[in-house]
Structures are given as C-alpha cells and as structure tokens.
Design an enzyme around this catalytic site. Structure first.
Site, PDB file in Angstrom:
ATOM      1  N   SER A 163       5.041  12.173   8.108  1.00  0.00           N
ATOM      2  CA  SER A 163       5.010  11.553   6.780  1.00  0.00           C
ATOM      3  C   SER A 163       4.816  10.053   6.918  1.00  0.00           C
ATOM      4  O   SER A 163       5.363   9.416   7.822  1.00  0.00           O
ATOM      5  CB  SER A 163       6.313  11.841   6.033  1.00  0.00           C
ATOM      6  OG  SER A 163       6.466  13.222   5.807  1.00  0.00           O
ATOM      7  N   GLY A 164       4.026   9.480   5.988  1.00  0.00           N
ATOM      8  CA  GLY A 164       3.791   8.037   6.018  1.00  0.00           C
ATOM      9  C   GLY A 164       2.694   7.609   6.961  1.00  0.00           C
ATOM     10  O   GLY A 164       2.541   6.412   7.235  1.00  0.00           O
TER      11      GLY A 164
ATOM     12  N   GLY B   9      -0.544   7.960   6.353  1.00  0.00           N
ATOM     13  CA  GLY B   9      -1.725   7.513   5.612  1.00  0.00           C
ATOM     14  C   GLY B   9      -2.648   8.626   5.167  1.00  0.00           C
ATOM     15  O   GLY B   9      -3.756   8.368   4.693  1.00  0.00           O
ATOM     16  N   LYS B  10      -2.199   9.878   5.269  1.00  0.00           N
ATOM     17  CA  LYS B  10      -3.073  11.016   4.949  1.00  0.00           C
ATOM     18  C   LYS B  10      -3.455  11.030   3.466  1.00  0.00           C
ATOM     19  O   LYS B  10      -4.634  11.111   3.116  1.00  0.00           O
ATOM     20  CB  LYS B  10      -2.370  12.323   5.328  1.00  0.00           C
ATOM     21  CG  LYS B  10      -1.928  12.393   6.790  1.00  0.00           C
ATOM     22  CD  LYS B  10      -1.333  13.740   7.134  1.00  0.00           C
ATOM     23  CE  LYS B  10      -0.061  14.063   6.361  1.00  0.00           C
ATOM     24  NZ  LYS B  10       1.060  13.151   6.714  1.00  0.00           N
ATOM     25  N   THR B  11      -2.446  10.973   2.591  1.00  0.00           N
ATOM     26  CA  THR B  11      -2.716  11.022   1.151  1.00  0.00           C
ATOM     27  C   THR B  11      -3.453   9.765   0.693  1.00  0.00           C
ATOM     28  O   THR B  11      -4.289   9.826  -0.215  1.00  0.00           O
ATOM     29  CB  THR B  11      -1.395  11.191   0.371  1.00  0.00           C
ATOM     30  OG1 THR B  11      -0.746  12.394   0.805  1.00  0.00           O
ATOM     31  CG2 THR B  11      -1.645  11.279  -1.128  1.00  0.00           C
TER      32      THR B  11
ATOM     33  N   GLU C  12      -1.637  19.429   0.969  1.00  0.00           N
ATOM     34  CA  GLU C  12      -0.415  20.209   1.177  1.00  0.00           C
ATOM     35  C   GLU C  12      -0.226  21.234   0.067  1.00  0.00           C
ATOM     36  O   GLU C  12       0.834  21.343  -0.545  1.00  0.00           O
ATOM     37  CB  GLU C  12       0.793  19.279   1.273  1.00  0.00           C
ATOM     38  CG  GLU C  12       0.642  18.243   2.367  1.00  0.00           C
ATOM     39  CD  GLU C  12       1.916  17.445   2.584  1.00  0.00           C
ATOM     40  OE1 GLU C  12       2.992  17.994   2.360  1.00  0.00           O
ATOM     41  OE2 GLU C  12       1.809  16.291   2.982  1.00  0.00           O
TER      42      GLU C  12
END
Length: 591
Positions: free
Chosen positions: A376-377, A379-381, A504
C-alpha cells in the site's frame, strides 16, 4: 484605506460582470422599470389630490370626477406596481437560475485537484447558499430600491415646491443618517463574509458526517460528532449575533433620525400654518411626501445590508468560476487504440507533498493483461488517476503509440477507458440507471440483458421484485458488495472500452461473490488492454506482465515465474498469499 476601496470596486465590478454574464432579459427589465416609474409617478399625484381636497373641502367639492380620478389613481398605482414587482422578480429568478446553471456546469468541469483542496459541502454551498443570497438581493430588494429612487427624487422635487425652507431642514439631517450607515455597512460586509465562510464549512461538515452515518454509528461516534457540530453551530451563532448587533445599532439610530425629522417637520410646519405661510392641506401633502421619501430610505438600509452579503457571495462564486477546468474537446481524436501504451520517465507528486511516482518506465502491450502489485502507498492507484488524466504528471509522460495522451482530446480518450474500482460507486436510482450511466444513447432491453448476463448479474437481478427498476439506494447501499461490483462490470461492458482499468475489484468480496465477479471480469477482459491493481496475487498470477512497485518506483517486472525467481519481496508476497512454501520445499528436495 485605499486598498480597501480598490477591493470594494473590484467587488462591484465582479458583481456587475457576473450578472451581465447571465444575459438577463433586457426588454423585461425595461418594461419593469417603465412600470415602476409609472407607479411612482402616480403615487406622487395622490398627495396633491389630498391637498386640494383638504384646502377646499366642501360636500359639493366631492364631485364624481374627483372621486373617479382619485380611485383611478389608486387602481393604476396598484396595477403598475404589481406588474413591476412581478417582472423584476421574474428577471431576478432568471438571473439566479442561469447563474446556478453556470456554477453547476463549472463544478462538473473542474479538475480533480480542485476537489482535493475543497470539501464537498463547501462546494455545494456555492450553488445553494451563495446563489440564494444573490437571489434575495435581486428578487426581494431590487424592486423596492428602484421604486425608492424614483419616489425619493419626485418627493424631494415636490417638497421643494411645497416649502423649500422646511426641505432644507431635511437636507441637514440626511447626512447624519448617511454618516451612520456607511461605517455600519462596512462592518456588516465583514461579518457577512465571515458568516458565509462559517456556513460553508458547517455545510461541508454535516455533508461529510451524514454521508458516512453508518461509520458514525458503528464507531459509537454520535457524541463526538455532536460536539463537533455543536462547535460549528456556536460559530454560526456568534457571527449571527455580530450581525444582529450591527442591525440593532442601525435600526434604532435610523428610527431616532426619522422620528427627529418628523417632530421637527410637524413643529415647524404647524408654525408655518399658524402664520399663514402654508395651508393645512399643504402640510398634510408635505407629510405624505415626506413619508414617500422616508420609507424608501428605511428600505435602503435593508437593501445595502443585503448588498453587502451579496458582495461576499459574489467573491466566492467568482473564485469558483475562475478556477481552471478540464478541456474536453481540444486535441486529436483517438484514431487507433490497438497500440502499446508507453510510460516514459513518469514522476508525480501531489501539491506540497512527497513524490508518489519516481521515474517510472514500462510498456503495456495492446490486448494483454498487465498487473501492478506492491505494498500500500506504492503509487498504483495514482498511476490509474494519471492514466485517466485526472492529474498532470510532474515530469515525464504517457504515450499511446507515438502520441502523448495529453495531445488527445479528453472526451475521446476517456471513451476508450472502462474503470472498475474497489468501491464500485453507484448513483441513487434504479439498476437500469446505474448500468446505463453516462451513455448518450438509448439502451435496449436486449443490450441491457446481455451486459447483465456477461457480468453474471442477471441471476440476482431477476430475483428482485422490480428487477431492473429496483432502487439501489444512496451509493448502492441496498446491494451487497459483490452485486455492486457486477453492476459496475455490466456498466463497463455496455461502454465497450478498449482499455480496462481494474482497481482491486475483488479485494473486499467473500469467496462466493469473488468467484462470480472473477467470471464476469474474464468476460470483460476478452480482447481488451487490461491493467489490474491487486493485493491478491491469486487474481493476477496468469497476467502477461506483472509490475512490482515500492514507494513509487518499479523494483521488478516480468511474469509470475520470473518475479518469483528473482524478486525477494514478490516471492515473500507469493509465499504468504499463495501458500507456496510447501511446493518450494518439494522443489528444493528434488534439487
């Protein structure tokens, strides 16, 4: 003082420009003004009739012609005044309606960074509270203002005609009233602007809390939110009292000035009647004209108070209208979509924030599945948001073939993209409304059924009493997570996108729902360039390419087998999620 004056001029110019931009109906305004003038002129003749009747009153003087003229004057004034008020109100409603259209259109076209900086409730306040203040000024006070100007002008002229000496007394007392009103008006403006700011913040707060009321209740946070809301209400109360204090000074002071004026005029007028310098009818007419002048002056205080509020509202509306908006039409149409997407030296950071993406480079092949995984965190989204062109990269760019995507028209580019997110946002409406959302053509029942079948949504939809006409509730709350996901997939199928973004999409589902959604996703992904964000590696292990990201950087790229063999953190993820440690031990034993 000079700076404040310039700011006030700027407010006036902004207000006038804003009203002109709505293209008010000029002919109706002219007719309304003409009727207002006619009404005021007729009202100015009535005291002269009264003077004549009192000075020469006998039974014989009450002839039919005099009575008809007097009654006719009252009727004409009533009709002209009524039509004038209606037309001015019509103009005001038209102006505010068009202003709200402009603000609403602007809000829909503003960039995502604007909504990152502003809370939803504050933005809603622009189109409701602030435009309502402008509406109140135009529809409730402008008619009285224009009528008052004409009434005052005519009354002053006739007062000078009736007795110029007494009129000079009025001119001595009027500057006293003006000197009281100006500083109090400035204070009213400051208080009003602060009150509007507090109202916007309070609106934002209650919007946020009520939209997440289930979280509030499940967290037993009712008392906490009550205290926060109570604090906001106290702020509104405090600024409301400040406004009340100014009004409490304005109204009594104006009342004292007006009472003093009336006493002086009655005393001096009585003296002049006793000396024969003025007739009794002349004094009555003079007092009637005095009321026709004084009553608008009292209304002016309310008008200018409302005007100060409208100036504050104008500043906020203009600030919104001047914000940068997305350009949907400029650029080339997407000619070919079956080309690779190249991400070249892409970096991005939010305003005043740490870099989220750092010099990212990779290629997405057309018709293939590319998975982006990592903690998490990483930078994917954010990468998805840049691909959707919600944000502009800090440096670097994304290309479709040889063309940078920012050179393509935004409307054309987004038509190629289907986005299925973790939350699967739904609008309050029917299942049909949600599946067809955003399409500019009529969807047939056959097309709707096909999309629902392909998304594995038909089984649960057909079991509902109203089937496709079933209301889903605010944000789809009446449906389960798996049902919402399948409706989102059906929506994407109807759009027939060539590029598919899956964020996701199965992370929060139970195993049974996940199986149905996975089947639906397989149908959706066929023949499309697909980019998947997933925490569960089981959903992407067969991807053509897996990109592993850590803290905004790519630290691994390849197939599942390649990354498992070469990337320590990916291997750790795989062992934890896929339970491959037994298989690894067997392979080690064989080796």
């Amino acid at each position: 003082m000079q700076k404040q004056s310039l700011e006030e001029k700027a407010d006036w110019r902004s207000f006038i420009w804003m009203i002109q931009a709505t293209k008010p109906p000029k002919m109706i305004m002219i007719i309304a003004l003409f009727l207002s003038v006619a009404s005021s002129i007729v009202s100015l003749t009535i005291p002269l009739f009264t003077k004549k009747m009192i000075d020469g009153f006998t039974v014989s003087s009450l002839n039919k012609t005099t009575i008809i003229l007097l009654v006719g004057a009252f009727i004409a004034q009533t009709i002209a005044s009524g039509f004038s008020i209606y037309l001015i109100n019509y103009t005001g409603e038209t102006v505010v309606s068009r202003l709200r259209e402009q603000v609403w259109q602007k809000l829909l076209h503003l960039t995502i960074p604007y909504y990152d900086r502003h809370r939803t409730g504050e933005t809603v306040s622009r189109i409701t509270n602030d435009t309502a203040i402008v509406k109140g000024l135009i529809t409730e006070h402008t008619a009285n203002f224009f009528n008052g100007i004409i009434s005052i002008t005519g009354s002053v002229a006739l007062l000078l005609y009736l007795d110029w000496k007494m009129t000079l007394i009025i001119f001595i007392l009027l500057p006293l009233a003006v000197s009281i009103m100006i500083p109090l008006g400035r204070q009213m403006f400051k208080n009003s602007k602060r009150l509007q700011d507090e109202t916007a913040q309070f609106t934002a707060f209650i919007t946020q809390v009520l939209s997440e009321i289930r979280l509030v209740k499940s967290s037993n946070a009712e008392q906490l939110e009550y205290e926060k809301g109570k604090k906001g209400i106290s702020h509104l109360f405090r600024y409301g009292l400040k406004e009340a204090k100014v009004q409490a000074m304005v109204m009594p002071l104006m009342g004292i000035v007006l009472m003093l004026l009336l006493v002086v005029i009655l005393g001096f007028g009585g003296y002049r009647v006793s000396t024969g310098a003025m007739t009794a009818g002349g004094l009555v007419a003079y007092i009637l004209y005095l009321f026709q002048m004084v009553m608008p002056l009292a209304a002016f205080s309310t008008f200018f108070t409302q005007l100060q509020k409208a100036m504050g509202a104008t500043q906020r509306i203009m600030a919104t209208l001047c914000e940068q908006e997305e350009d949907y039409l400029s650029g080339e149409e997407v000619a070919r979509i079956d080309e690779p997407i190249h991400v070249n030296h892409l970096s991005f950071s939010y305003e005043n924030g740490e870099p989220v993406l750092k010099n990212v480079n990779f290629t997405i092949e057309p018709g293939k599945v590319t998975a982006i995984v990592g903690p998490s965190g990483s930078g994917k989204t954010t990468f998805f948001s840049i691909l959707e062109r919600y944000y502009t990269p800090t440096s670097g760019s994304v290309f479709l073939g040889e063309k940078p995507i920012h050179a393509l028209s935004l409307s054309s580019w987004r038509q190629q993209i289907g986005y299925v997110s973790q939350e699967s946002p739904l609008i309050a409406g029917t299942i049909r409304d949600n599946i067809c959302y955003g399409l500019d053509h009529q969807v047939s029942d056959e097309e709707l059924k096909w999309a629902a079948d392909m998304a594995y949504a038909s089984p649960f939809i057909e079991e509902l009493p109203k089937k496709y006409e079933t209301e889903v509730g605010e944000r789809g709350i009446k449906l389960s997570g798996g049902q919402r996901q399948r409706i989102a997939i059906a929506r994407a199928l109807l759009r027939n996108p060539r590029i598919l973004l899956l964020d996701e999409a199965t992370s929060n589902l139970d195993s049974q729902s996940e199986m149905a959604v996975q089947k639906a996703l397989q149908n959706l992904m066929k023949g499309r360039t697909t980019i998947v964000i997933a925490h569960r590696l089981s959903t992407v292990i067969n991807a053509d390419q897996i990109i592993f990201m850590e803290k905004g950087e790519i630290t691994g790229m390849g197939t599942h087998q390649e990354l498992f063999a070469t990337h320590a953190l990916y291997r750790e993820f795989a062992i934890q999620q896929l339970h491959l440690h037994e298989e690894m031990q067997k392979n080690t034993a064989k080796g």
